[in-house]
Design an enzyme around this catalytic site. Structure first.
Site, mmCIF file in Angstrom:
data_model
loop_
_atom_site.group_PDB
_atom_site.id
_atom_site.type_symbol
_atom_site.label_atom_id
_atom_site.label_comp_id
_atom_site.label_asym_id
_atom_site.label_seq_id
_atom_site.Cartn_x
_atom_site.Cartn_y
_atom_site.Cartn_z
ATOM 1 N N HIS A 1 44.975 41.651 31.706
ATOM 2 C CA HIS A 1 45.755 41.107 32.810
ATOM 3 C C HIS A 1 44.888 41.152 34.070
ATOM 4 O O HIS A 1 44.868 42.139 34.792
ATOM 5 C CB HIS A 1 47.037 41.915 33.028
ATOM 6 C CG HIS A 1 47.919 41.982 31.822
ATOM 7 N ND1 HIS A 1 48.908 42.929 31.655
ATOM 8 C CD2 HIS A 1 47.943 41.200 30.710
ATOM 9 C CE1 HIS A 1 49.509 42.720 30.494
ATOM 10 N NE2 HIS A 1 48.943 41.686 29.910
ATOM 11 N N LEU A 2 44.177 40.059 34.329
ATOM 12 C CA LEU A 2 43.180 40.058 35.401
ATOM 13 C C LEU A 2 43.809 39.665 36.723
ATOM 14 O O LEU A 2 44.432 38.608 36.833
ATOM 15 C CB LEU A 2 42.056 39.089 35.051
ATOM 16 C CG LEU A 2 41.331 39.413 33.752
ATOM 17 C CD1 LEU A 2 40.368 38.313 33.375
ATOM 18 C CD2 LEU A 2 40.602 40.733 33.867
#
Length: 529
Positions: A466-467
């Site tokens: 989850h950037l």
């Protein structure tokens, strides 16, 4: 004489965010060019590759790893320099990395977006939940999100939250047997189970069939019931957008008035092309978007491009319940326990989300038994026995933005096109580490509540893919890259469609929010072009 352009808008990247923005603009009658570094791969080929793969736990394995369009699992492409092996899933092909996500489609809570104001840590978003709510609804309709309208997704067992202006587009799927059994036995201990809104349709929707429960969301949904960016890449083309594959953007050219004048791309044959447009959207993933800005020397007057990298760094736990719970039927995840998603504790330690992993347990069970020396007919019996009792929790923590956690263009390494590869420096912060003992105490309570046998609590921390934060959003141009509209502070015609703009991570998967922001920016651009 009026200047002529190749397009009204160039979109760099054909993933879920870029394709949704491109579709909205094409629908509005704007000329759009989409640049995609990878190729278009038909679903049947990806499914065939999945079935033939000897690396079943490698979600990138069925997809091409081209010398000019690498996946993130290539050590020669992504080099780590910090204490944490930061290696999130990343694909380069038409449709992007949502080819192999688990389709979780959460909204942030209003408090997630005002973390500093509410709990005194991290950053506030420059926009509020109310600003984004109408676009959450449109994003859910675009992705075909199923959900339960009446639940309190904050995990506090209160009234329905976050607020919604309309019901979910589709009803939720039925609860899996495992979810039912865990909820029945752990809820009396005070744990609040929340259904996960997700983009696996429960009825035929937008050309997609209803989910048949193949339990194969990752590495690829075999029938296309699960949403991926390929659907809106196709929609955008049908609406008039021009999609160019094998087109790696490597330079944003600065022009007059602080505007971006052109995008330069290179093909795998080494051909260079320059395209002009009135507006540019970079939607090239949370790692590649800052890299393109950095190598182009744009949008970085704040020196924040590539910094503030966040993931929901996580831990995992497996145990054997005292009754068969039969994991592996239905979707790979359906929800979990959210008691610690919100509350005053966030002043001192991270929000926590406990997700129940519903993958087929046989590979993990077999590997464990073989390691113990169990072989022959007994191995077969034990696989059947243990796999039916297997419970797997995947826990994530809320990370805060730190300027030292960053992605950069590699100083010396180049890919097959001569473009810099990636360097990532990432350390898990004390805010997360302070929450770990709390989460592990929950684990032991789960095991006790199911009268189970603990198998393992993972060491260290794990990637959650989850950037966020790498092109951080803010109201002050001195400490942020884009404003609340996702427009870069430095360039009035350059917008960024990436979860990298998210300034406070909360603890939920950010893709739906990224799509909502992309649709919102498309509306803004459509009015200005």
């Amino acid at each position: 004489m009026a200047e002529t352009y190749d397009a009204d808008v160039i979109v760099v990247g054909s993933g879920a965010l870029g394709s949704n923005a491109a579709y909205e603009l094409a629908k509005a009658g704007k000329s759009v060019i989409i640049l995609e570094a990878g190729l278009r791969i038909p679903r049947w080929k990806i499914v065939q590759n999945t079935r033939n793969s000897s690396r079943r736990s490698d979600f990138n394995a069925p997809y091409p790893d081209l010398p000019w369009a690498h996946t993130s699992y290539d050590n020669d492409y992504l080099e780590n320099t910090g204490s944490f092996n930061f290696r999130p899933g990343m694909l380069k092909l038409v449709g992007g990395t949502t080819w192999h996500w688990a389709a979780a489609a959460w909204r942030y809570l209003p408090t997630d977006m005002k973390l500093k104001s509410t709990y005194g840590v991290g950053r506030d978003w420059p926009i509020s939940y109310d600003d984004l709510e109408p676009f959450y609804q449109r994003a859910e309709e675009a992705l075909g999100v199923v959900g339960v309208d009446a639940q309190d997704q904050s995990g506090q067992n209160g009234p329905a939250s976050p607020p919604r202006s309309k019901p979910y587009p589709l009803p939720a799927e039925g609860k899996t047997y495992m979810f039912q059994r865990l909820e029945a036995r752990l809820s009396p201990l005070g744990f609040h189970f929340v259904h996960e809104p997700n983009a696996r349709v429960t009825k035929p929707y937008d050309g997609r069939p209803a989910c048949a429960g193949n339990n194969n969301c990752m590495p690829a949904c075999p029938i296309g019931a699960m949403y991926s960016g390929i659907f809106h890449a196709d929609h955008a083309e049908k609406a008039g957008a021009k999609l160019l594959t094998d087109a790696t953007a490597y330079k944003l050219e600065k022009g007059e008035g602080g505007k971006i004048a052109a995008v330069h791309y290179r093909t795998s044959k080494g051909e260079d092309v320059r395209l002009t447009s009135r507006y540019v959207i970079v939607a090239a993933h949370g790692l590649e978007t800052p890299k393109l800005l950095l190598i182009s020397d744009v949008a970085n007057s704040s020196d924040q491009v590539g910094r503030n990298l966040m993931d929901h760094s996580g831990i995992g736990m497996q145990f054997l319940a005292d009754e068969p719970v039969w994991p592996g039927r239905g979707a790979v995840q359906q929800g979990g326990i959210f008691n610690r998603r919100d509350g005053e504790h966030r002043r001192d330690y991270a929000a926590v989300k406990h997700s129940i992993a519903n993958n087929v347990a046989n590979p993990a069970v077999a590997a464990r038994l073989i390691k113990q020396g169990v072989l022959g007919p007994e191995l077969d019996r034990r696989i059947r026995e243990d796999a039916s009792h297997w419970v797997d929790f995947s826990t994530t923590f809320e990370m805060l933005p730190h300027a030292t956690n960053r992605v950069q263009a590699h100083s010396t390494k180049r890919d097959a096109l001569g473009i810099p590869t990636l360097t990532v420096h990432y350390d898990v912060d004390d805010y997360v580490k302070a929450a770990r003992p709390i989460a592990e105490a929950d684990f032991h309570t789960f095991v006790k509540g199911m009268n189970g046998t603990l198998v393992e609590i993972s060491e260290g921390f794990q990637n959650r893919d989850h950037l966020m934060g790498t092109v951080i959003m803010g109201s002050d141009p001195k400490d942020s890259v884009v404003d609340g509209d996702c427009r870069t502070h430095d360039h009035p015609n350059l917008f960024l469609a990436t979860t990298g703009v998210i300034p406070a991570s909360g603890v939920i998967n950010p893709t739906l929010t990224g799509v909502a922001l992309a649709i919102r920016m498309a509306d803004i651009i459509a009015k200005e072009v």
